[in-house]
Design a protein around this motif. Structure first.
Motif: not given
Length: 890
Positions: A751-777
C-alpha cells in the motif's frame, strides 16, 4: 598398530582410578566367566549387575538402549486381571465382526475401507475401553485418545455396540455427501461428537499427542484447569514411526517427564506395502530410540504359549535366535507349516533342535501364527497397568501382533492385506467359527453380511455399560461445554486506531503491542497463549519475557545471563509463553492443543502462534489442515512477511506465497493488513467470531511486516471494508477535469508503494489514481464464490468486490509483495480492465529498494504498468509509457 576393533583408549582414562588392583580383578572375573561359560553367560551376568545397580540408591549408571527380544513383564509378574475375560472376548468378537461387515458392505459401492489394521489391534483397543480410557462425563476432562486412522472401522463398531451408532449409519461409512455418513478416518470436523483428534495423516498423531500431554501440564501449572487425572493415549503403527514427525518430539516428552502420556505402537511388522524392517527388527530399533529419549519402554511381544518354550532355554539359544531373525522372516513364519518352522527356525543349532523336538506341530503353529502378546488381554492389561503406574517419564508400549489376525489365511501377515477391502462369504464363515459367534448360515446366504449386536439385557451389554459407566462414559467422545469469553475493553484496540503520530513502527510491533495490552485484561488476559519458535526477539516480543514469563515445568534453575537487564529471560512454572526452540512443527502442535482446549478441556484459550512467515505454511501446511479438521481457533501470525521486506536474507527466507497456500485451507481467514488500525479491527473481529456467543470453527492468519512506517489514524467507516477485504483508502486528486483515471489496489506493505505511485502519476503524468487497501484477497474471492453458488440457486447476489469497485473509472492495477496469483484470485469478479503486479520467482538478497525494482513492484514500476494499462485503453499516448520507463531508469 592399534586393534581396529578395540579402541586404544577409554573415556575412563581421564578419571583417576583409586584402586587399579580391584579394577583388574573385576576384569579377570569377567574373562573367566567368558572362558568357562561363554560370552552369552558373561553378558547375562553383566546385565543382571546393571539391573541391580539401577535399583541401588546412589548408583548412577546409564541404562541399556536395547534389551532381548522378549517381554518386559514376565508372566509371573503380571497383575491380576480385573475383568471378565470371557465376556470381553465376546465383546471383542462382535467388534471384529461388525468392523469387517461394515467395510465389506461398503465395498459394494467401491468405497473401500481398511480391515487388517483393526484386526491386529482389536485387543489393544478393547482392553483400553474396558479398563483404562476415561470418558468425559466425569468432573474432569477425561483422557485424550489419538486413535490410529486405519483402525476407524473398529472404533465405529465399538460405538455401534455402545448404542451411539445405528446400522444405517454404519451402512453410510465413507458416504458423507448426504450429510449423515461416517467419515473414513478420525475427522472431528465431519463427526464432531465422536472424534477429537485427526490422525490419519501419519506422523501428526504422535507429534500432537506429545504436545497435548505437555499442554495439559501447562494448564495445570498455570492454575487454569486440573488435568492431573487426564492421560493422553496415542495408538500408532510401527510403520508410521518412519515419519519424521513421529519421533521429532520424543526428547521433549522425556526431558519434561510427561508421565501423563502413553504411546501404544502396534508392531505387526508390516507397513502398507510390506515389512517395516525387512532385514532388521523394528521393535529393537524403536526401543533404542525411545530409551535414548528418556522414555519408559514396555515390550509386550509373546503370548503365554511361549512361556514353556522360554523355560527350556537354559543357555539363551532361543532368545538369541529370536533376536537375530529379521522381521520379514517372522512375517513368513506366520504363514508357513510346522515342517518349515521346525527346519528353518529350530534347525539353527543343536540347542534349538533339542527344544524343537519337544514341540508338537500344533504347538509350533500356535507359537508363530497366533501367540502374540498384543492378542492376549492379560498381556495388554499388564502393559497398560505398568504404563499408568510409571512415574517420571512417558511410556511406550511395543505390542507385537499379526496384521489381519482372525481374518483368515488370505489376510494374516500378507503383504497386500492393507489393500484388501472385503471378505468373501467363506472367509466370513471361517471368521464366525473362529470367534464362536451365534450367526447361522442362513444369515449369510444372500451375500450381504449382517451386523450383529447382543440383546440389550445380555451379559455382554450389561458388562459393557457397567465398565463405561465406571470410566466416566463413552469414549472416544468430543464434548464442547466452554462458555463464550467476554470481549476485551475497546481501549486496547483504540490505541492502534489512533495511529502512531510521527513515530514509525512496523505492523509486527503493532500486533505485539496490541496483544501485550490484551494480556493485561482482567477477564481474558490469562487465556492468551503466545507460541513462538525461538525468534521472539526478532518479532519484538522480549518485552513479554519478564511480565508473562516463559513456561518451563522446572521453573528457572539457573541465573540468567541478562538478569540485570530490564527485559531479562525469565522462565517460570506458571509462565505464559511457549517458546519452543527451532521447531515450527512443535510450535504448531502446541498451538493446536491450545486452539482446541475449548473442547478438550472446556477451557477456551486464545493462542497466537507467531513465526517467520516463510517457515510457517510452507513447512507445516499438513498440520494446518489437521488444525482445521480439529476445529482449532486462534491467531496465526506470519511475521517478517513478504518477498522483499527482509533485507539481505535471500531466497529461502523471502515469503511471497504463504497466502496462496493459506487460501487452500477453508478454515483459515487470511489477512494482509497494511496499517496498525487494520490489525486492531481484524483481531477484534477474530475474538468475536471465535470466542463470542456464536463461536465459529475458524482460525485467523495475519501477515505482518518488519518495515517501519508512520501508522495513520483509521479513517471513518472503513471497518466493513477491512473485514470483507477491500476499501478505498485515498481518492486521487484530479489535476484536470478530464484527467485519465486508474484504480490502484494493494495489500500489506505494498500500500505504501502505491501511495507513492499515486503521487508520481498525478505530478508527472496528470493521472488521477485512487488507492485501495485490500487486506484480504482470499476473503474477497470466497465471498465471490459464495455469490456464484447462490446465483445457481436463483438468488441475485453480487460479490462484494464487484460492488465495491462498481463505477470506479479506469483500469485496476493490483500490487502486492506476493506472487501475482494471490491478487489474481479476485480477477474474474472485477469488471474493469485488470493488471496484477507481484513478486513471482525466487527471492534474493539485496536492499528493499533494489529487490522491489528487480521484481517490478516499486512505485516507479507501478506507474509504468498503470500508464501501459491506460495506453491500451487509448487514454494516454503509447509513447508516454516509453518516456516513463526512460525517466525512471526501468
Amino acid at each position: 598398530m592399534p586393534d581396529p576393533v578395540r579402541l586404544p583408549y577409554s573415556q575412563l582414562d581421564q578419571l583417576p582410578d583409586r584402586d587399579p588392583e580391584e579394577t583388574a580383578e573385576w576384569r579377570e572375573s569377567l574373562d573367566a566367566v567368558t572362558k568357562a561359560a561363554g560370552p552369552h553367560r558373561a553378558a547375562y551376568l553383566m546385565r543382571r549387575a546393571l539391573e541391580h545397580t539401577a535399583r541401588t540408591e546412589g548408583t548412577a549408571l546409564p541404562s541399556l538402549l536395547e534389551t532381548d527380544y522378549v517381554n518386559t513383564i514376565p508372566t509371573s509378574a503380571e497383575p491380576d486381571f480385573p475383568g471378565d475375560e470371557a465376556l470381553e472376548a465376546r465383546i471383542t468378537a462382535w467388534n471384529r465382526w461388525n468392523a469387517a461387515a461394515m467395510v465389506t458392505r461398503g465395498a459394494r459401492y467401491g468405497l473401500g475401507g481398511h480391515i487388517a489394521t483393526f484386526a491386529s489391534a482389536a485387543w489393544l483397543y478393547e482392553t483400553g475401553f474396558q479398563h483404562f480410557f476415561r470418558g468425559k462425563e466425569g468432573t474432569d476432562s477425561g483422557d485424550q485418545l489419538y486413535l490410529q486412522g486405519h483402525a476407524s472401522p473398529g472404533i465405529y463398531a465399538r460405538a455401534f455396540l455402545d448404542g451411539r451408532l445405528t446400522e444405517e449409519q454404519l451402512d453410510h461409512f465413507r458416504q458423507e455427501a448426504g450429510g449423515a455418513g461416517l467419515p473414513s478416518y478420525p475427522h472431528p470436523r465431519r463427526l464432531p461428537w465422536l472424534w477429537e483428534f485427526p490422525t490419519v495423516s501419519m506422523g501428526l498423531g504422535p507429534l500432537s499427542a506429545i504436545y497435548q500431554a505437555r499442554f495439559n501440564r501447562y494448564l495445570e501449572h498455570r492454575g487454569i484447569k486440573d488435568t492431573s487425572r487426564s492421560r493422553v493415549w496415542a495408538f500408532l503403527g510401527d510403520g508410521e514411526m518412519d515419519e519424521p514427525e513421529s519421533t521429532a518430539a520424543l526428547a521433549l516428552a522425556g526431558r519434561e517427564g510427561l508421565d501423563n502420556l502413553t504411546f501404544v505402537i502396534n508392531c505387526n511388522l508390516q507397513r502398507l506395502d510390506g515389512p517395516v524392517r525387512p532385514n532388521f527388527k523394528i521393535v529393537q530399533e524403536l526401543e533404542a530410540q525411545f530409551r535414548a529419549a528418556g522414555w519408559n519402554v514396555v515390550k509386550s511381544l509373546w503370548g503365554r504359549a511361549w512361556d514353556e518354550v522360554f523355560a527350556q532355554d537354559t543357555d539363551g539359544a532361543l532368545v538369541r535366535r529370536l533376536r537375530e531373525v529379521p522381521d520379514a522372516q517372522f512375517q513368513t513364519y506366520a504363514t508357513r507349516d510346522a515342517a518349515y518352522l521346525r527346519d528353518h527356525f529350530f534347525g539353527a543349532d543343536a540347542a534349538l533342535r533339542a527344544i524343537g523336538r519337544t514341540l508338537s506341530d500344533a504347538k509350533l503353529l500356535e507359537l508363530f501364527q497366533t501367540s502374540r502378546a498384543g492378542h492376549e488381554p492379560r498381556k495388554v492389561y499388564a502393559a497398560y497397568r505398568a504404563a499408568v503406574e510409571h512415574k517420571g517419564a512417558p511410556t511406550v508400549i511395543l505390542a507385537q501382533t499379526v496384521k489381519g489376525y482372525t481374518l483368515g489365511a488370505g489376510f494374516e501377515s500378507r503383504n497386500a492385506n492393507h489393500q484388501m477391502k472385503k471378505l468373501t462369504g467363506a472367509e466370513f464363515r471361517t471368521m464366525r467359527d473362529l470367534l464362536e459367534l451365534p450367526i447361522p448360515d442362513s444369515a449369510l446366504a444372500d451375500g450381504l453380511v449382517p451386523y450383529r449386536r447382543p440383546a440389550e439385557d445380555s451379559p455382554e451389554m450389561r458388562y459393557l455399560r457397567e465398565r463405561r459407566a465406571a470410566l466416566d462414559g463413552p469414549a472416544p467422545a468430543r464434548k464442547v461445554v466452554a462458555k463464550p469469553l467476554p470481549m476485551p475493553a475497546d481501549k486496547s484496540f483504540d490505541a492502534l486506531k489512533k495511529g502512531s503520530g510521527s513515530q514509525e513502527i512496523a505492523t509486527t510491533m503493532a500486533f505485539v503491542r496490541l496483544v501485550k495490552d490484551l494480556m493485561r485484561d482482567k477477564e481474558t488476559g490469562r487465556r492468551w497463549v503466545p507460541v513462538v519458535p525461538d525468534e521472539a526477539r526478532t518479532f519484538g516480543m522480549e518485552s513479554l519475557f519478564p511480565s508473562a514469563g516463559l513456561y518451563s515445568p522446572l521453573g528457572q534453575t539457573y541465573d540468567p545471563v541478562d538478569r540485570d537487564q530490564l527485559l531479562y529471560y525469565k522462565e517460570a512454572k506458571d509462565g505464559q509463553i511457549l517458546n519452543e526452540g527451532i521447531t515450527e512443527a512443535g510450535s504448531l502442535a502446541d498451538f493446536t492443543a491450545a486452539a482446541t482446549s475449548y473442547a478438550t478441556h472446556g477451557e477456551p484459550m486464545i493462542p497466537f502462534y507467531i513465526f517467520y512467515s516463510m517457515f510457517g505454511w510452507q513447512r507445516t501446511a499438513d498440520q494446518f489442515w489437521a488444525l482445521a479438521d480439529q476445529l482449532g481457533r486462534g491467531f496465526v501470525i506470519g511475521a517478517t512477511a513478504g518477498r522483499t521486506t527482509m533485507t539481505g536474507e535471500g531466497l529461502q527466507h523471502a515469503d511471497g506465497h504463504s497466502h496462496l497456500i493459506a487460501s487452500t485451507n477453508p478454515a483459515a481467514l487470511s489477512y494482509d493488513p497494511a496499517f496498525a488500525y487494520e490489525v486492531a479491527v481484524i483481531v477484534k473481529e477474530g475474538l468475536r467470531r471465535m470466542y463470542g456467543p456464536d463461536a465459529e470453527d475458524v482460525f485467523y492468519y495475519l501477515t505482518v511486516y518488519n518495515e517501519t512506517k508512520v501508522q495513520p489514524a483509521m479513517p471513518a467507516g472503513v471497518e466493513e471494508g477491512i473485514l470483507k477485504g477491500l476499501y478505498r483508502y485515498q481518492e486521487g486528486a484530479r489535476p484536470q477535469a478530464d484527467s485519465p483515471r486508474a484504480q490502484l489496489l494493494a495489500s500489506g506493505t505494498a500500500v505504501h508503494w502505491i501511495l507513492e505511485a499515486q503521487r508520481l502519476l498525478a505530478a508527472d503524468w496528470g493521472v488521477a489514481a485512487d488507492v485501495w487497501s485490500a487486506p484480504s484477497w482470499t476473503e474477497l474471492r470466497r465471498d465471490a464464490l459464495e455469490c456464484d453458488a447462490a446465483r445457481l440457486d436463483g438468488e441475485d447476489r453480487i460479490p462484494y468486490v464487484t460492488r465495491a469497485l462498481s463505477g470506479a473509472p479506469g483500469p485496476v492495477v493490483a500490487v502486492s509483495d506476493w506472487m501475482r496469483a494471490v491478487p489474481d484470485q479476485i480477477a474474474p469478479w472485477v469488471e474493469q480492465d485488470w493488471v496484477s503486479i507481484g513478486t513471482d520467482g525466487f527471492g534474493l538478497s539485496d536492499t528493499r529498494d533494489a529487490a522491489r525494482r528487480h521484481f517490478g513492484v516499486d512505485p516507479q514500476s507501478v506507474v509504468v504498468q498503470t500508464l501501459a494499462a491506460l495506453a491500451r485503453r487509448g487514454e494516454v499516448k503509447p509513447e508516454t509509457v516509453k518516456e516513463a520507463r526512460e525517466r525512471y531508469g526501468l
